[in-house]
Scaffold this motif. Sequence first.
Motif, PDB file in Angstrom:
ATOM      1  N   GLY A  30      -6.885  13.638   7.012  1.00  0.00           N
ATOM      2  CA  GLY A  30      -7.982  14.516   7.359  1.00  0.00           C
ATOM      3  C   GLY A  30      -9.400  14.724   6.264  1.00  0.00           C
ATOM      4  N   LYS A  31      -9.224  13.924   5.128  1.00  0.00           N
ATOM      5  CA  LYS A  31     -10.413  13.705   4.295  1.00  0.00           C
ATOM      6  C   LYS A  31     -10.915  12.594   4.160  1.00  0.00           C
ATOM      7  CE  LYS A  31      -8.745  18.057   1.852  1.00  0.00           C
ATOM      8  NZ  LYS A  31      -9.925  18.973   2.440  1.00  0.00           N
ATOM      9  N   VAL A  32     -12.344  12.344   3.719  1.00  0.00           N
ATOM     10  CA  VAL A  32     -13.066  11.168   3.373  1.00  0.00           C
ATOM     11  C   VAL A  32     -12.338  11.031   1.784  1.00  0.00           C
ATOM     12  CG1 VAL A  32     -15.189  10.164   2.838  1.00  0.00           C
ATOM     13  CG2 VAL A  32     -14.781  11.516   4.836  1.00  0.00           C
ATOM     14  N   LYS A  33     -11.989   9.682   1.808  1.00  0.00           N
ATOM     15  CA  LYS A  33     -11.278   9.287   0.457  1.00  0.00           C
ATOM     16  C   LYS A  33     -11.700   7.893   0.135  1.00  0.00           C
ATOM     17  CE  LYS A  33      -7.161  12.334   0.738  1.00  0.00           C
ATOM     18  NZ  LYS A  33      -5.675  12.280   0.695  1.00  0.00           N
ATOM     19  N   GLN A  34     -11.320   7.549  -1.117  1.00  0.00           N
ATOM     20  CA  GLN A  34     -11.222   6.173  -1.733  1.00  0.00           C
ATOM     21  C   GLN A  34      -9.851   6.175  -2.281  1.00  0.00           C
ATOM     22  OE1 GLN A  34     -13.227   3.424  -1.244  1.00  0.00           O
ATOM     23  NE2 GLN A  34     -14.167   4.688   0.224  1.00  0.00           N
ATOM     24  N   ILE A  35      -9.162   4.987  -1.786  1.00  0.00           N
ATOM     25  CA  ILE A  35      -7.778   5.015  -2.500  1.00  0.00           C
ATOM     26  C   ILE A  35      -7.548   3.543  -2.983  1.00  0.00           C
ATOM     27  CG2 ILE A  35      -6.829   6.492  -0.604  1.00  0.00           C
ATOM     28  CD1 ILE A  35      -5.778   4.056   0.673  1.00  0.00           C
ATOM     29  N   VAL A  36      -6.586   3.469  -3.829  1.00  0.00           N
ATOM     30  CA  VAL A  36      -6.055   2.088  -4.356  1.00  0.00           C
ATOM     31  C   VAL A  36      -5.329   1.631  -2.919  1.00  0.00           C
ATOM     32  CG1 VAL A  36      -4.803   0.871  -5.936  1.00  0.00           C
ATOM     33  CG2 VAL A  36      -5.920   2.894  -6.688  1.00  0.00           C
TER      34      VAL A  36
ATOM     35  N   LEU B  10     -13.147  -8.503   9.738  1.00  0.00           N
ATOM     36  CA  LEU B  10     -13.477  -7.466   8.384  1.00  0.00           C
ATOM     37  C   LEU B  10     -12.189  -7.941   7.728  1.00  0.00           C
ATOM     38  CD1 LEU B  10     -14.334  -5.040   6.743  1.00  0.00           C
ATOM     39  CD2 LEU B  10     -12.676  -3.739   8.449  1.00  0.00           C
ATOM     40  N   VAL B  11     -12.504  -8.103   6.325  1.00  0.00           N
ATOM     41  CA  VAL B  11     -11.301  -8.584   5.260  1.00  0.00           C
ATOM     42  C   VAL B  11     -11.522  -8.073   4.136  1.00  0.00           C
ATOM     43  CG1 VAL B  11     -10.262 -10.709   4.235  1.00  0.00           C
ATOM     44  CG2 VAL B  11     -11.623 -10.888   6.302  1.00  0.00           C
ATOM     45  N   HIS B  12     -10.293  -7.186   3.808  1.00  0.00           N
ATOM     46  CA  HIS B  12      -9.979  -6.242   2.631  1.00  0.00           C
ATOM     47  C   HIS B  12      -9.102  -7.323   1.637  1.00  0.00           C
ATOM     48  CE1 HIS B  12     -11.241  -2.824   5.170  1.00  0.00           C
ATOM     49  NE2 HIS B  12     -11.453  -2.253   3.855  1.00  0.00           N
ATOM     50  N   ALA B  13      -9.769  -7.772   0.480  1.00  0.00           N
ATOM     51  CA  ALA B  13      -8.652  -8.277  -0.258  1.00  0.00           C
ATOM     52  C   ALA B  13      -7.953  -7.156  -0.956  1.00  0.00           C
ATOM     53  CB  ALA B  13      -9.844  -9.181  -1.353  1.00  0.00           C
ATOM     54  N   VAL B  14      -6.691  -6.883  -0.437  1.00  0.00           N
ATOM     55  CA  VAL B  14      -6.056  -5.541  -0.568  1.00  0.00           C
ATOM     56  C   VAL B  14      -5.508  -5.715  -2.109  1.00  0.00           C
ATOM     57  CG1 VAL B  14      -3.891  -4.284  -0.334  1.00  0.00           C
ATOM     58  CG2 VAL B  14      -5.167  -5.477   1.490  1.00  0.00           C
ATOM     59  N   ASP B  15      -5.210  -6.647  -2.784  1.00  0.00           N
ATOM     60  CA  ASP B  15      -4.733  -6.534  -4.111  1.00  0.00           C
ATOM     61  C   ASP B  15      -5.557  -6.119  -5.127  1.00  0.00           C
ATOM     62  OD1 ASP B  15      -1.964  -7.752  -3.571  1.00  0.00           O
ATOM     63  OD2 ASP B  15      -2.708  -9.648  -3.736  1.00  0.00           O
ATOM     64  N   VAL B  16      -6.888  -6.062  -4.749  1.00  0.00           N
ATOM     65  CA  VAL B  16      -7.906  -5.592  -5.782  1.00  0.00           C
ATOM     66  C   VAL B  16      -8.642  -4.484  -5.122  1.00  0.00           C
ATOM     67  CG1 VAL B  16      -8.392  -7.648  -6.998  1.00  0.00           C
ATOM     68  CG2 VAL B  16      -9.586  -7.260  -4.917  1.00  0.00           C
ATOM     69  N   GLU B  17      -8.168  -3.873  -3.982  1.00  0.00           N
ATOM     70  CA  GLU B  17      -8.931  -3.119  -3.076  1.00  0.00           C
ATOM     71  C   GLU B  17      -8.895  -1.491  -3.923  1.00  0.00           C
ATOM     72  OE1 GLU B  17     -10.822  -0.877  -0.370  1.00  0.00           O
ATOM     73  OE2 GLU B  17     -10.839  -3.023  -0.481  1.00  0.00           O
ATOM     74  N   GLY B  18      -9.977  -0.982  -4.105  1.00  0.00           N
ATOM     75  CA  GLY B  18     -10.034   0.456  -4.801  1.00  0.00           C
ATOM     76  C   GLY B  18      -9.879   0.296  -6.550  1.00  0.00           C
TER      77      GLY B  18
ATOM     78  N   ALA C 295      -2.458   6.644  -3.766  1.00  0.00           N
ATOM     79  CA  ALA C 295      -3.117   6.906  -5.118  1.00  0.00           C
ATOM     80  C   ALA C 295      -4.711   7.073  -4.829  1.00  0.00           C
ATOM     81  CB  ALA C 295      -2.957   5.948  -5.974  1.00  0.00           C
ATOM     82  N   GLU C 296      -5.421   8.275  -5.336  1.00  0.00           N
ATOM     83  CA  GLU C 296      -6.758   8.399  -4.733  1.00  0.00           C
ATOM     84  C   GLU C 296      -7.451   8.238  -6.138  1.00  0.00           C
ATOM     85  OE1 GLU C 296      -5.333  12.381  -1.870  1.00  0.00           O
ATOM     86  OE2 GLU C 296      -6.286  12.766  -3.744  1.00  0.00           O
ATOM     87  N   ASN C 297      -8.867   7.437  -5.571  1.00  0.00           N
ATOM     88  CA  ASN C 297      -9.759   7.306  -6.537  1.00  0.00           C
ATOM     89  C   ASN C 297     -10.777   8.453  -6.224  1.00  0.00           C
ATOM     90  OD1 ASN C 297      -9.081   5.073  -7.935  1.00  0.00           O
ATOM     91  ND2 ASN C 297      -9.773   3.943  -6.251  1.00  0.00           N
ATOM     92  N   PHE C 298     -10.980   8.837  -5.173  1.00  0.00           N
ATOM     93  CA  PHE C 298     -11.877  10.030  -4.834  1.00  0.00           C
ATOM     94  C   PHE C 298     -11.674  10.636  -3.616  1.00  0.00           C
ATOM     95  CE2 PHE C 298     -16.141  11.161  -3.188  1.00  0.00           C
ATOM     96  CZ  PHE C 298     -16.539  12.020  -4.018  1.00  0.00           C
ATOM     97  N   VAL C 299     -11.765  12.041  -3.564  1.00  0.00           N
ATOM     98  CA  VAL C 299     -11.686  12.848  -2.500  1.00  0.00           C
ATOM     99  C   VAL C 299     -13.120  13.491  -2.326  1.00  0.00           C
ATOM    100  CG1 VAL C 299     -10.559  14.562  -1.085  1.00  0.00           C
ATOM    101  CG2 VAL C 299      -9.451  13.067  -2.704  1.00  0.00           C
ATOM    102  N   ALA C 300     -13.815  13.253  -1.058  1.00  0.00           N
ATOM    103  CA  ALA C 300     -15.048  13.712  -0.993  1.00  0.00           C
ATOM    104  C   ALA C 300     -14.983  15.331  -0.532  1.00  0.00           C
ATOM    105  CB  ALA C 300     -15.853  12.992   0.055  1.00  0.00           C
TER     106      ALA C 300
END
Length: 256
Positions: free
Chosen positions: A12-18, A180-188, A30-35
Amino acid sequence: MEFRPCIDIHNGKVKQIVGGSLKDEGDQAAENFVAGQDAAFFAKLYQKHGLLGGHIILLNPVGSPYYEATKEQALQALKAYPGGMQAGGGIHAGNALEFLRAGASHVIVTSYVFRDGEIHYGNLEKLKGVAGKERLVLDLSCRKKEGAYYIVTDRWQKFTRQKLDEALLERLSGYADEFLVHAVDVEGKAKGIEAEVAGILGNWGKIPITYAGGIGCFADLEELRRQGKGRLDFTIGSALDLFGGDMGFGEVLRFS
């Protein structure tokens, strides 16, 4: 090579995760940022700057107790910027129209198409029939295994048997407007792009492709431009100052 903004929503929150840390069990990541701001705030910001083709991703599965809160955030963002952003996460033929009618320019799909390790062309045809090729984005996010990159599904937790290569891109391009392509191993992680993934995508480059994963500085963007032959659009998450990073939003807009 254009900047495509993102709004990732988890619990329910805008986040950036690993990316590789996401687990359905317990809705953990694992959270990098929670807005502190909601998803609509970011959608309005992107609208103000005329940014098109960004993506809103729902990171909770449908069965999660957080799914409805996450979905509500996504719908509010789509309402705030109708026609400006794409929506993905748990999309299937039965709910694609709901998100399109709510304001999504496209729906983004992975797990409904890639199931049990294979491509389910029947589901792909259903989606194409509902959304139309022109409003469908296929998420070909990938992780490395045994020297090759394979498509991963279910919020990047499960490997399929489908390799990311030019033959796959060619085969699926008849069903989608974009990839859309996320390179997941380096994402976040904001510690550099997956050059090999960018090279595969850039060498093919016949329809719009957005690359995500590992961009942490402007040198990484230059590397992406080289590896992708200038054919790839890009998104930046954890490294962007909007999400607690060091790369200025205004500078990124000027770069693209």
